[in-house]
Motif scaffolding. Sequence first.
Motif, PDB file in Angstrom:
ATOM      1  N   LEU A 723       0.655  -1.175   0.044  1.00 61.34           N
ATOM      2  CA  LEU A 723      -0.038  -0.141  -0.065  1.00 61.34           C
ATOM      3  C   LEU A 723       0.695   1.165  -0.222  1.00 61.34           C
ATOM      4  O   LEU A 723       0.512   2.418  -0.566  1.00 61.34           O
ATOM      5  CB  LEU A 723      -1.037  -0.009   1.251  1.00 61.34           C
ATOM      6  N   PHE A 724       2.175   1.114   0.608  1.00 58.51           N
ATOM      7  CA  PHE A 724       2.852   2.455   0.600  1.00 58.51           C
ATOM      8  C   PHE A 724       3.371   2.466  -0.890  1.00 58.51           C
ATOM      9  O   PHE A 724       3.537   3.677  -1.487  1.00 58.51           O
ATOM     10  CB  PHE A 724       4.122   2.026   1.509  1.00 58.51           C
ATOM     11  N   ALA A 725       3.529   1.457  -1.560  1.00 56.52           N
ATOM     12  CA  ALA A 725       4.329   1.633  -2.797  1.00 56.52           C
ATOM     13  C   ALA A 725       3.017   2.092  -3.536  1.00 56.52           C
ATOM     14  O   ALA A 725       3.402   3.110  -4.520  1.00 56.52           O
ATOM     15  CB  ALA A 725       4.652   0.357  -3.308  1.00 56.52           C
ATOM     16  N   ILE A 726       1.826   1.595  -3.716  1.00 53.84           N
ATOM     17  CA  ILE A 726       0.809   2.227  -4.413  1.00 53.84           C
ATOM     18  C   ILE A 726       0.523   3.798  -4.369  1.00 53.84           C
ATOM     19  O   ILE A 726       0.266   4.591  -5.246  1.00 53.84           O
ATOM     20  CB  ILE A 726      -0.455   1.296  -3.807  1.00 53.84           C
ATOM     21  N   GLU A 727       0.480   4.049  -2.900  1.00 51.10           N
ATOM     22  CA  GLU A 727       0.325   5.339  -2.500  1.00 51.10           C
ATOM     23  C   GLU A 727       1.579   6.252  -3.143  1.00 51.10           C
ATOM     24  O   GLU A 727       1.389   7.423  -3.745  1.00 51.10           O
ATOM     25  CB  GLU A 727       0.399   5.659  -1.314  1.00 51.10           C
ATOM     26  N   GLN A 728       2.576   5.929  -2.912  1.00 47.83           N
ATOM     27  CA  GLN A 728       3.676   6.902  -2.907  1.00 47.83           C
ATOM     28  C   GLN A 728       4.114   6.864  -4.521  1.00 47.83           C
ATOM     29  O   GLN A 728       5.094   7.878  -4.965  1.00 47.83           O
ATOM     30  CB  GLN A 728       4.911   6.592  -2.209  1.00 47.83           C
ATOM     31  N   PHE A 729       3.939   5.920  -5.352  1.00 49.77           N
ATOM     32  CA  PHE A 729       4.490   5.898  -6.633  1.00 49.77           C
ATOM     33  C   PHE A 729       3.134   6.158  -7.642  1.00 49.77           C
ATOM     34  O   PHE A 729       3.498   6.059  -8.880  1.00 49.77           O
ATOM     35  CB  PHE A 729       4.957   4.429  -7.026  1.00 49.77           C
ATOM     36  N   GLY A 730       2.094   6.309  -7.007  1.00 50.03           N
ATOM     37  CA  GLY A 730       0.912   6.656  -7.627  1.00 50.03           C
ATOM     38  C   GLY A 730       0.352   5.533  -8.616  1.00 50.03           C
ATOM     39  O   GLY A 730       0.036   5.789  -9.828  1.00 50.03           O
ATOM     40  N   LEU A 731       0.549   4.268  -8.346  1.00 47.11           N
ATOM     41  CA  LEU A 731       0.290   3.243  -9.353  1.00 47.11           C
ATOM     42  C   LEU A 731      -1.303   2.984  -9.617  1.00 47.11           C
ATOM     43  O   LEU A 731      -2.045   3.106  -8.449  1.00 47.11           O
ATOM     44  CB  LEU A 731       0.944   1.960  -8.484  1.00 47.11           C
ATOM     45  N   PRO A 732      -1.765   2.665 -10.360  1.00 45.41           N
ATOM     46  CA  PRO A 732      -2.964   2.573 -10.852  1.00 45.41           C
ATOM     47  C   PRO A 732      -3.584   1.173 -10.358  1.00 45.41           C
ATOM     48  O   PRO A 732      -4.050   0.272 -11.308  1.00 45.41           O
ATOM     49  CB  PRO A 732      -2.957   2.681 -12.562  1.00 45.41           C
ATOM     50  N   VAL A 733      -3.561   0.952  -9.116  1.00 47.96           N
ATOM     51  CA  VAL A 733      -3.838  -0.317  -8.330  1.00 47.96           C
ATOM     52  C   VAL A 733      -4.875   0.003  -7.196  1.00 47.96           C
ATOM     53  O   VAL A 733      -4.338   1.231  -6.705  1.00 47.96           O
ATOM     54  CB  VAL A 733      -2.762  -1.016  -7.916  1.00 47.96           C
ATOM     55  N   THR A 734      -5.846  -0.817  -6.976  1.00 47.42           N
ATOM     56  CA  THR A 734      -6.717  -0.463  -5.833  1.00 47.42           C
ATOM     57  C   THR A 734      -6.736  -1.611  -4.896  1.00 47.42           C
ATOM     58  O   THR A 734      -6.827  -2.840  -5.288  1.00 47.42           O
ATOM     59  CB  THR A 734      -8.211  -0.127  -6.455  1.00 47.42           C
ATOM     60  N   ASN A 735      -6.580  -1.317  -3.509  1.00 45.45           N
ATOM     61  CA  ASN A 735      -6.852  -2.426  -2.527  1.00 45.45           C
ATOM     62  C   ASN A 735      -8.193  -2.648  -2.321  1.00 45.45           C
ATOM     63  O   ASN A 735      -9.059  -1.668  -1.738  1.00 45.45           O
ATOM     64  CB  ASN A 735      -6.163  -2.029  -1.402  1.00 45.45           C
ATOM     65  N   GLY A 778      -3.726  -8.424   5.103  1.00 43.23           N
ATOM     66  CA  GLY A 778      -3.197  -7.779   3.862  1.00 43.23           C
ATOM     67  C   GLY A 778      -4.282  -7.081   2.929  1.00 43.23           C
ATOM     68  O   GLY A 778      -5.390  -7.327   3.338  1.00 43.23           O
ATOM     69  N   PRO A 779      -3.562  -6.889   1.821  1.00 39.97           N
ATOM     70  CA  PRO A 779      -4.639  -6.345   0.839  1.00 39.97           C
ATOM     71  C   PRO A 779      -4.773  -7.212  -0.217  1.00 39.97           C
ATOM     72  O   PRO A 779      -4.092  -8.518  -0.464  1.00 39.97           O
ATOM     73  CB  PRO A 779      -3.746  -5.156   0.235  1.00 39.97           C
ATOM     74  N   ALA A 780      -5.727  -6.902  -1.001  1.00 39.54           N
ATOM     75  CA  ALA A 780      -6.112  -7.712  -2.535  1.00 39.54           C
ATOM     76  C   ALA A 780      -6.231  -6.609  -3.441  1.00 39.54           C
ATOM     77  O   ALA A 780      -6.863  -5.493  -3.250  1.00 39.54           O
ATOM     78  CB  ALA A 780      -7.159  -8.698  -2.220  1.00 39.54           C
ATOM     79  N   PHE A 781      -5.816  -6.872  -4.629  1.00 39.77           N
ATOM     80  CA  PHE A 781      -5.658  -5.864  -5.681  1.00 39.77           C
ATOM     81  C   PHE A 781      -6.637  -6.036  -6.912  1.00 39.77           C
ATOM     82  O   PHE A 781      -6.889  -7.137  -7.205  1.00 39.77           O
ATOM     83  CB  PHE A 781      -4.278  -5.915  -6.121  1.00 39.77           C
ATOM     84  N   ALA A 782      -7.178  -5.022  -7.402  1.00 38.30           N
ATOM     85  CA  ALA A 782      -7.735  -4.712  -8.731  1.00 38.30           C
ATOM     86  C   ALA A 782      -6.690  -3.761  -9.355  1.00 38.30           C
ATOM     87  O   ALA A 782      -6.396  -2.911  -8.808  1.00 38.30           O
ATOM     88  CB  ALA A 782      -9.104  -4.420  -8.540  1.00 38.30           C
ATOM     89  N   VAL A 783      -6.837  -3.969 -10.508  1.00 38.85           N
ATOM     90  CA  VAL A 783      -5.821  -2.943 -11.484  1.00 38.85           C
ATOM     91  C   VAL A 783      -6.931  -1.921 -11.993  1.00 38.85           C
ATOM     92  O   VAL A 783      -7.964  -2.211 -12.695  1.00 38.85           O
ATOM     93  CB  VAL A 783      -5.051  -3.508 -12.381  1.00 38.85           C
ATOM     94  N   ASN A 784      -6.498  -0.677 -12.495  1.00 38.04           N
ATOM     95  CA  ASN A 784      -7.128   0.398 -13.074  1.00 38.04           C
ATOM     96  C   ASN A 784      -6.692   0.675 -14.338  1.00 38.04           C
ATOM     97  O   ASN A 784      -5.536   0.430 -14.830  1.00 38.04           O
ATOM     98  CB  ASN A 784      -7.119   1.824 -12.040  1.00 38.04           C
ATOM     99  N   PRO A 785      -7.353   1.474 -14.964  1.00 37.44           N
ATOM    100  CA  PRO A 785      -7.008   1.943 -16.321  1.00 37.44           C
ATOM    101  C   PRO A 785      -5.577   2.537 -16.214  1.00 37.44           C
ATOM    102  O   PRO A 785      -5.307   3.273 -15.347  1.00 37.44           O
ATOM    103  CB  PRO A 785      -8.091   3.152 -16.972  1.00 37.44           C
ATOM    104  N   GLY A 786      -4.781   2.211 -17.343  1.00 40.19           N
ATOM    105  CA  GLY A 786      -3.287   2.837 -17.308  1.00 40.19           C
ATOM    106  C   GLY A 786      -2.236   1.666 -16.695  1.00 40.19           C
ATOM    107  O   GLY A 786      -1.130   2.141 -16.601  1.00 40.19           O
ATOM    108  N   PHE A 787      -2.950   0.631 -16.409  1.00 44.00           N
ATOM    109  CA  PHE A 787      -1.808  -0.308 -15.410  1.00 44.00           C
ATOM    110  C   PHE A 787      -1.003  -0.801 -16.569  1.00 44.00           C
ATOM    111  O   PHE A 787      -1.598  -1.300 -17.530  1.00 44.00           O
ATOM    112  CB  PHE A 787      -2.852  -1.325 -14.873  1.00 44.00           C
ATOM    113  N   ARG A 788       0.273  -0.834 -16.358  1.00 44.69           N
ATOM    114  CA  ARG A 788       1.220  -1.642 -17.290  1.00 44.69           C
ATOM    115  C   ARG A 788       2.061  -2.722 -16.292  1.00 44.69           C
ATOM    116  O   ARG A 788       2.626  -2.397 -15.353  1.00 44.69           O
ATOM    117  CB  ARG A 788       2.219  -0.739 -17.853  1.00 44.69           C
ATOM    118  N   GLY A 789       1.517  -3.697 -16.731  1.00 49.97           N
ATOM    119  CA  GLY A 789       2.518  -4.823 -15.702  1.00 49.97           C
ATOM    120  C   GLY A 789       1.552  -6.393 -15.938  1.00 49.97           C
ATOM    121  O   GLY A 789       0.961  -6.516 -17.179  1.00 49.97           O
ATOM    122  N   ALA A 790       1.748  -6.984 -14.932  1.00 49.47           N
ATOM    123  CA  ALA A 790       0.985  -8.546 -15.009  1.00 49.47           C
ATOM    124  C   ALA A 790       0.150  -8.829 -13.778  1.00 49.47           C
ATOM    125  O   ALA A 790       0.928  -8.393 -12.542  1.00 49.47           O
ATOM    126  CB  ALA A 790       1.929  -9.466 -15.608  1.00 49.47           C
TER     127      ALA A 790
END
Length: 896
Positions: A723-735, A778-790
């Motif tokens: 969650l720290f990485a998601i917040e601080q890197f602005g990642l298009p990922v939701t918990n 812990g968290p579980a994730f869904a990805v948002n538009p703009g996500f690049r990865g896997a």
Amino acid sequence: MRTDKLGIPAILIVVFSLCIFPSIAASQTENTSTSSAIPTPASVLGHTPGDDFYLANYDESKAYFEQLAKVSNRIKIINVGKTTRGLDWEIAIISSPENLAQLDKYEDINRRLTWARGLDDAAAHDLARQGKVFVHIDGGMRSTEVAGAQHSIILAYKLLSAQNDPEIDAILNNVIFVLWPTLNPDGQNEVVAWYRKNLGTSYEVGPLPDLFQEYVGHDNNRDGYMNNMLESQEVTKQELIWNPEIFYTQHQTAPFPARIFIPPFVEPISSNIQPMLMRWLNAIGIDMAAYLDEHDMPGAINRVGFDNWYPGFQDFTGIFRNSISFFTETALYGYATPHFYTVRDFPKDFQSLDSQVFYSSPWKGGWWRLGDAVRYMVGASMSVLDTAAKYHEQLLYNKYQAGRDNIARFTNNPPYAYVISTEQRDLPEAATLVHKLMINGIEVDQATQPFAANGRNYPAGSWVILMDQPFAGLVKELFEPQKYPDLRENGSPIRPYDVAGWTLPMQMGVDADAVLQPVSAADRATLKLIQNFTPPAGHIEGNGSVFLLDSRTNAHFKAMNEILASGGHVSLATDSTADLLAGTAFISGISRDRAAALSNDFSLSIRAVDKSPENLVATKKPRVGLYRAWTANIDEGWTRWILKNYGFAPITLHNGDIQASHLLDQFNAIILPDDMPNRILNGFPPGLLPGEYVGGIGQRGVESLREFVADGGTLIAFNNASLFAIEQFGLPVTNVLANLKPDEFYCSGSLLRVDIPDPSRPDLWGLPRDPVVMFENGPAFAVNPGFRGAVLASYPADVSPLASGYLLHPERIEGKAAALEVAYGNGRIYLFGFKPQWRGQSHGTYKFIFNAIYDSPSIAKPSSFPKSPVPLPMAAPSAPEKSPKPERPSPSGPGK
């Protein structure tokens, strides 16, 4: 002194309906030493343990015990080995001189009663009459819980200096007391040094900014069956020598405003514990509370807060070895600093000072000093010793009876055995599981020829755990899936005190099959009891100077790291073929003798070929940084221990190291262990500790990490650090679990099954398609538009992922991502919504970590590691879709 009307007999006969044989009056112990010859603690230490503002460290305590042994014939000092930090670790055996002179005899009697074989009830009764009850009491394992180690000194002096005291004479005659002054010598020295340094300053009761036991800190009481730490191994080893009837550990702190928590525990308990042991545990606890009241120590509370569902507590694992094992929690303020409490400080429900069924003598407030905590602990320990002395014969016979009944239970009921085949994805890990069992005193056989069970033949060499043995309950406890009961309070789930599920073969990725039909005499004849564990022999097949390592074994990472560190060469196969798995390591630049040594050291099956194919990617020794906060993060310690054991040689990064620029010049991968985002960012607040320990990585550290990843580094985040990485890197990922209440989703430490869509990916090499992971808040994730990865792993859709433990509202995570790889600039970020290295137990998911480290773009170019597209679970966007993130973050923050 207590009367039968208020003491143990009433509790055992009336409350728990146990049949108790009256103890035989013991004659007074004749002792050549006199009380005047026994040095007081103050005469040696300069203070009495329990004095305000004073703590004895381990070295001083050890010196005092050695002085006692010079002048008293009631004590024997035993060196049990070295601690993690290299201290000589000594314990004391206290009893009458006559008992100490015949220690081997009583040890043998206890062993025979423990194992129960070759005895009938009459012979066991006879041995019980001859024997002496063994009692383990220690000064605690959490060194910040300071009173325990101080109490050990006072307790020893009390027992050795007493003259013509009927209570103590009975203890010395009938009990062999195994006193561990502390279970954490290293931490006792460190904590006392910290307190002395800050005494008289504003930081006097500030928290220790370090793990008081190397690697594990507070989790030293979570290592009971794994025995990963040297200290855990030694305690278990000594327990199997003495086989104590009672195993008692001192802890702090009690639920406020109570002064000491004492068993009985709250629900639930395991059905794999001998019922009689739980009856006695409850009886000892109730009697202890009465003893304290009789000695003017009010405030004891029972049956609140603490359960014993998890078998890995160091102070409770022994109950599965038929020792009455438990702990108490005595009140603590801060180190040796006193504190005054008024009734207004109490929780509202306790301010009336009304008596309760399990809190019948409420504490009324006032000063609470270290000396008070020591006095309560000494009283609690004396209660246990007094009970053991009075009922020594019954306790000894009960030890035999528990073993006898376990043998009978599994002679007549399934599972009759467990089989661990040598046909495993990761044979060295299967062998590690066997070794863990043997460390715990479990008997393990090996098949000398194919072993028939469950309608199949297991190959020769397979391991068989026959369940008709005294400690079989521990095997069942570790091997079967847990089903934590759905306990509620006001509609909300009652969380387990620790975790809900831990099934060890699942965690380790090992197949262990229960045998549900009796094992015949003919099949037993094909088995050979293992006397001393030896790992499977490694071997090399084929000729040639290039050596192949199977990517499915964890141990091949040890070999790779050792080879690369010594100048050898490693290349990795990127594709699977008919006879080759993706991720297979091709080793060159080493001799066959060196390869054979690695094979034997790590139980590896190595294949030799003449030359390497062309579609390989060369790799190099990864440089790994591990963030270590001053908030004493246990998850960091476990991660550090695992990485060291596998040869990754992690470099510790404190806040200032993270804040430094050009991290990529030093590291290929940086790991953020599990922690809450605010603690990572901000750490300790100002004023609590000296300045060098204040704060977290801060915004400067965040910017440095962004630069590191954008330039090609790999950031790996465990559990809530994601969650720290998601917040601080602005990642298009939701918990998807954010802000849910416990009655909306709940999973506090359970094993969940995940699906791996593409195990051919380099960051998933060697993993099965459906591993089990430890999910702990812990968290579980869904990805948002703009996500690049896997998506690396996801929870199964439309079916509960629960494998062992407890999971409320599984539909919240069904089909959601458990692990992600996220592209960021030229680098990548791995988000694991679980703990892939949980307490050094989840060996089956270590490869998530190791592959992520080796897959760093700064080790091998991304083009060399092709990524297959996978379906991505999409979260509904809360705002219009944004364009993809640029390759590099803007100076003001991450790209949008």
